[in-house]
Scaffold this motif. Structure first.
Motif, PDB file in Angstrom:
ATOM      1  N   THR A 406       0.855  -1.190   0.000  1.00 29.45           N
ATOM      2  CA  THR A 406       0.000   0.000   0.000  1.00 29.45           C
ATOM      3  C   THR A 406       0.889   1.238   0.000  1.00 29.45           C
ATOM      4  O   THR A 406       1.831   1.330   0.805  1.00 29.45           O
ATOM      5  CB  THR A 406      -0.927   0.035   1.231  1.00 29.45           C
ATOM      6  OG1 THR A 406      -1.659  -1.197   1.296  1.00 29.45           O
ATOM      7  CG2 THR A 406      -1.906   1.202   1.140  1.00 29.45           C
ATOM      8  N   LEU A 407       0.590   2.184  -0.890  1.00 26.35           N
ATOM      9  CA  LEU A 407       1.364   3.414  -1.007  1.00 26.35           C
ATOM     10  C   LEU A 407       0.531   4.580  -0.504  1.00 26.35           C
ATOM     11  O   LEU A 407      -0.608   4.780  -0.929  1.00 26.35           O
ATOM     12  CB  LEU A 407       1.768   3.641  -2.471  1.00 26.35           C
ATOM     13  CG  LEU A 407       2.660   4.845  -2.763  1.00 26.35           C
ATOM     14  CD1 LEU A 407       4.001   4.730  -2.030  1.00 26.35           C
ATOM     15  CD2 LEU A 407       2.884   4.979  -4.266  1.00 26.35           C
ATOM     16  N   SER A 411       1.055   7.731  -6.091  1.00 30.02           N
ATOM     17  CA  SER A 411       0.447   6.603  -6.786  1.00 30.02           C
ATOM     18  C   SER A 411       1.501   5.907  -7.619  1.00 30.02           C
ATOM     19  O   SER A 411       2.486   6.522  -8.054  1.00 30.02           O
ATOM     20  CB  SER A 411      -0.709   7.065  -7.675  1.00 30.02           C
ATOM     21  OG  SER A 411      -0.248   7.960  -8.674  1.00 30.02           O
ATOM     22  N   VAL A 415       0.091  -0.874  -7.506  1.00 28.16           N
ATOM     23  CA  VAL A 415       0.190  -0.764  -6.053  1.00 28.16           C
ATOM     24  C   VAL A 415      -1.025  -0.012  -5.544  1.00 28.16           C
ATOM     25  O   VAL A 415      -1.341   1.074  -6.068  1.00 28.16           O
ATOM     26  CB  VAL A 415       1.479  -0.027  -5.606  1.00 28.16           C
ATOM     27  CG1 VAL A 415       1.542   0.081  -4.079  1.00 28.16           C
ATOM     28  CG2 VAL A 415       2.710  -0.753  -6.145  1.00 28.16           C
ATOM     29  N   ARG A 416      -1.711  -0.556  -4.560  1.00 27.83           N
ATOM     30  CA  ARG A 416      -2.861   0.155  -4.006  1.00 27.83           C
ATOM     31  C   ARG A 416      -2.374   1.470  -3.410  1.00 27.83           C
ATOM     32  O   ARG A 416      -1.419   1.487  -2.633  1.00 27.83           O
ATOM     33  CB  ARG A 416      -3.552  -0.671  -2.925  1.00 27.83           C
ATOM     34  CG  ARG A 416      -4.661   0.129  -2.251  1.00 27.83           C
ATOM     35  CD  ARG A 416      -5.721  -0.710  -1.627  1.00 27.83           C
ATOM     36  NE  ARG A 416      -6.855   0.122  -1.247  1.00 27.83           N
ATOM     37  CZ  ARG A 416      -7.923  -0.312  -0.615  1.00 27.83           C
ATOM     38  NH1 ARG A 416      -8.022  -1.579  -0.283  1.00 27.83           N
ATOM     39  NH2 ARG A 416      -8.911   0.505  -0.324  1.00 27.83           N
ATOM     40  N   SER A 417      -3.029   2.581  -3.773  1.00 33.08           N
ATOM     41  CA  SER A 417      -2.545   3.900  -3.384  1.00 33.08           C
ATOM     42  C   SER A 417      -3.645   4.725  -2.734  1.00 33.08           C
ATOM     43  O   SER A 417      -4.812   4.656  -3.120  1.00 33.08           O
ATOM     44  CB  SER A 417      -2.007   4.655  -4.607  1.00 33.08           C
ATOM     45  OG  SER A 417      -0.978   3.925  -5.256  1.00 33.08           O
ATOM     46  N   VAL A 429       6.168  10.322   1.660  1.00 31.27           N
ATOM     47  CA  VAL A 429       5.487   9.246   0.947  1.00 31.27           C
ATOM     48  C   VAL A 429       5.908   7.939   1.606  1.00 31.27           C
ATOM     49  O   VAL A 429       7.092   7.729   1.882  1.00 31.27           O
ATOM     50  CB  VAL A 429       5.878   9.245  -0.545  1.00 31.27           C
ATOM     51  CG1 VAL A 429       5.235   8.075  -1.268  1.00 31.27           C
ATOM     52  CG2 VAL A 429       5.503  10.570  -1.193  1.00 31.27           C
ATOM     53  N   LEU A 431       5.584   3.643   1.696  1.00 32.54           N
ATOM     54  CA  LEU A 431       5.209   2.364   1.104  1.00 32.54           C
ATOM     55  C   LEU A 431       5.122   1.337   2.217  1.00 32.54           C
ATOM     56  O   LEU A 431       6.123   1.054   2.897  1.00 32.54           O
ATOM     57  CB  LEU A 431       6.245   1.924   0.065  1.00 32.54           C
ATOM     58  CG  LEU A 431       5.958   0.592  -0.631  1.00 32.54           C
ATOM     59  CD1 LEU A 431       4.712   0.682  -1.512  1.00 32.54           C
ATOM     60  CD2 LEU A 431       7.174   0.138  -1.453  1.00 32.54           C
ATOM     61  N   ALA A 445       8.061  10.530  -4.572  1.00 35.84           N
ATOM     62  CA  ALA A 445       8.084   9.145  -5.047  1.00 35.84           C
ATOM     63  C   ALA A 445       9.378   8.800  -5.786  1.00 35.84           C
ATOM     64  O   ALA A 445       9.533   7.662  -6.258  1.00 35.84           O
ATOM     65  CB  ALA A 445       6.891   8.884  -5.951  1.00 35.84           C
TER      66      ALA A 445
END
Length: 458
Positions: A406-407, A411, A415-417, A429, A431, A445
């Motif tokens: 999950t991020l 985005s 990857v689920r963001s 940010v 992860l 990012a």
């Protein structure tokens, strides 16, 4: 000979939790258990808050909560009179980031029933009556031999077969440790009449021996635990346990009406010299043996499985380099060593049950998998447990639930963001790994793709 992705030896909490994690990742895994059924006793009855978070992710927390209850206060007795009542744990207030702060008491046999049911729901299975006698490995996999003359082949094997692990011994891996207490201990699940169930009853003798009777939630049973004199022979029969109750308490021997399970041991702390030999990995009591004081053993074991599951999944399904599996020993052996010291400290009365024992502060800041690229990191760091919270109306633990990364705050494809991290995380940010720890953090990012490639997400 059919080849499974993973053969897990042992259907205790470690093996079952790992089986669940692998099943939800589409990894073909078989759990092989030497017994004809699940473990029948209450031994590891404490579920710490961090393990509750793991169980939430694995989809079993509601069932585990329904099977257990809170720890009762301890009541001390002397000569048939109540002396005082003490709360067992330091109170820890819950907040948005830490919704679970109180340990649960669940008899181990009930925890294993819940885990087994979840494994079956996901299509996994346990092969009972499969006693391992030896193994051999090569560059492609491992061949495991069983007492019935059969053999199975797997790409990887995980030894979750307890403190006397046959697999660990077959590998020639030693354990380094110490005796925590020279006196013999015994534990049993019994039915007792004439004792109320609102307290954990403690009967201590002046010579340091004694007996405790703890009501087990969701049952009519008590867990009997006793420390007897050094050199005394333990008698695990119903009559033997009745004799202890008659000796230490105001109850009569015949007030112990049933015996369901019993075991004896001498408290020991020991750590395997290695957690991995080639394609074979050690987890749970096969890798570390704790004093039961403080409820760290089962919980540390489940978290071994939680750490290893996503890494095996990444290597077997996502194309991650096999070097990722090397971080299992790096992260979990150091963690287990710290928990062994903690368990021993609780046993000897040097550490209080509370913030130190709920395992919410454990993390992997020193791990080679923890990368913090921020110029001035503050607050949460790479390697820390990712707290709960709310972002854009989404609860983070709901967003984390499942086998994915999950991020937060950016985005990335695949990857689920979520658009931001809660204020409690600090600036940046983040992860979050599949096991709920921050793997990477950055001001932006930039550099994220390189990290994702390293762990098989690119």
């Amino acid at each position: 000979m059919n080849v499974a992705d993973v053969l897990i030896v042992g259907a205790g909490p470690t093996g079952l939790a790992l089986g669940i994690d692998l099943a939800r990742r589409g990894v073909e895994a078989l759990v092989a258990e030497r017994g004809d059924g699940l473990f029948p006793g209450s031994r590891g009855k404490g579920i710490q808050p961090r393990t509750q978070e793991v169980f939430d992710d694995l989809g079993v927390l509601d069932a585990v909560r329904a099977a257990g209850g809170p720890y009762p206060a301890r009541m001390f007795w002397k000569d048939g009179e109540r002396l005082e009542e003490q709360q067992l744990f330091e109170e820890i207030p819950a907040d948005e980031g830490t919704p679970y702060t109180e340990p649960l008491m669940v008899p181990q046999w009930r925890t294993q029933q819940v885990l087994h049911a979840r494994l079956a729901e996901l299509g996994g299975r346990v092969a009972f009556g499969q006693e391992v006698t030896g193994l051999a490995q090569d560059d492609e996999g491992v061949t495991v031999r069983f007492a019935d003359g059969t053999a199975r082949r797997a790409r990887y094997v995980v030894a979750a077969d307890g403190g006397r692990s046959v697999v660990r011994r077959a590998l020639g891996v030693g354990m380094t440790g110490e005796t925590v207490d020279p006196a013999p201990f015994l534990v049993a699940d019994v039915r007792v009449r004439g004792l109320e169930r609102d307290n954990w009853h403690t009967f201590a003798a002046d010579d340091g021996t004694g007996l405790m009777l703890c009501p087990l939630p969701g049952t009519e049973d008590f867990q009997l635990a006793a420390r007897v004199a050094d050199g005394e022979q333990t008698d695990l029969s119903l009559d033997g346990l009745r004799g202890l109750v008659d000796r230490y308490t105001h109850l009569a021997a015949e007030d112990v009406t049933e015996l369901h399970w019993a075991s004896d041991f001498r408290p020991r702390a020991a750590l395997a010299d290695r957690f991995r030999v080639g394609r074979v990995l050690l987890a749970g009591d096969a890798a570390h043996v704790h004093s039961p004081a403080g409820g760290q053993g089962l919980n540390t074991s489940v978290q071994d499985a939680y750490n290893l599951g996503w890494k095996l999944g990444a290597v077997l399904r996502d194309g991650a380099p096999e070097a990722l599996l090397g971080t299992y020993e790096e992260e979990r052996r150091a963690n287990a060593a710290a928990m062994l010291d903690l368990s021993t400290g609780v046993h000897r009365g040097e550490v209080r049950r509370g913030r130190a024992t709920v395992q919410l502060g454990l993390g992997y800041r020193e791990s080679s998998l923890s990368a913090d690229a921020r110029t001035a990191p503050a607050g949460l760091r790479a390697g820390d447990r990712a707290p709960d919270g709310t972002v854009a109306g989404v609860r983070l633990f709901d967003a984390f639930r499942g086998p994915h990364w999950t991020l937060l705050g950016a985005s990335a494809p695949g990857v689920r963001s979520l658009p931001a991290a809660p204020d409690s995380y600090g600036r940046g940010v983040f992860l979050v790994r599949p096991d709920g720890y921050v793997g990477w953090a950055g001001d932006t990012a930039a550099g994220l793709d390189a990290y994702l490639a390293r762990v098989g997400r690119r």
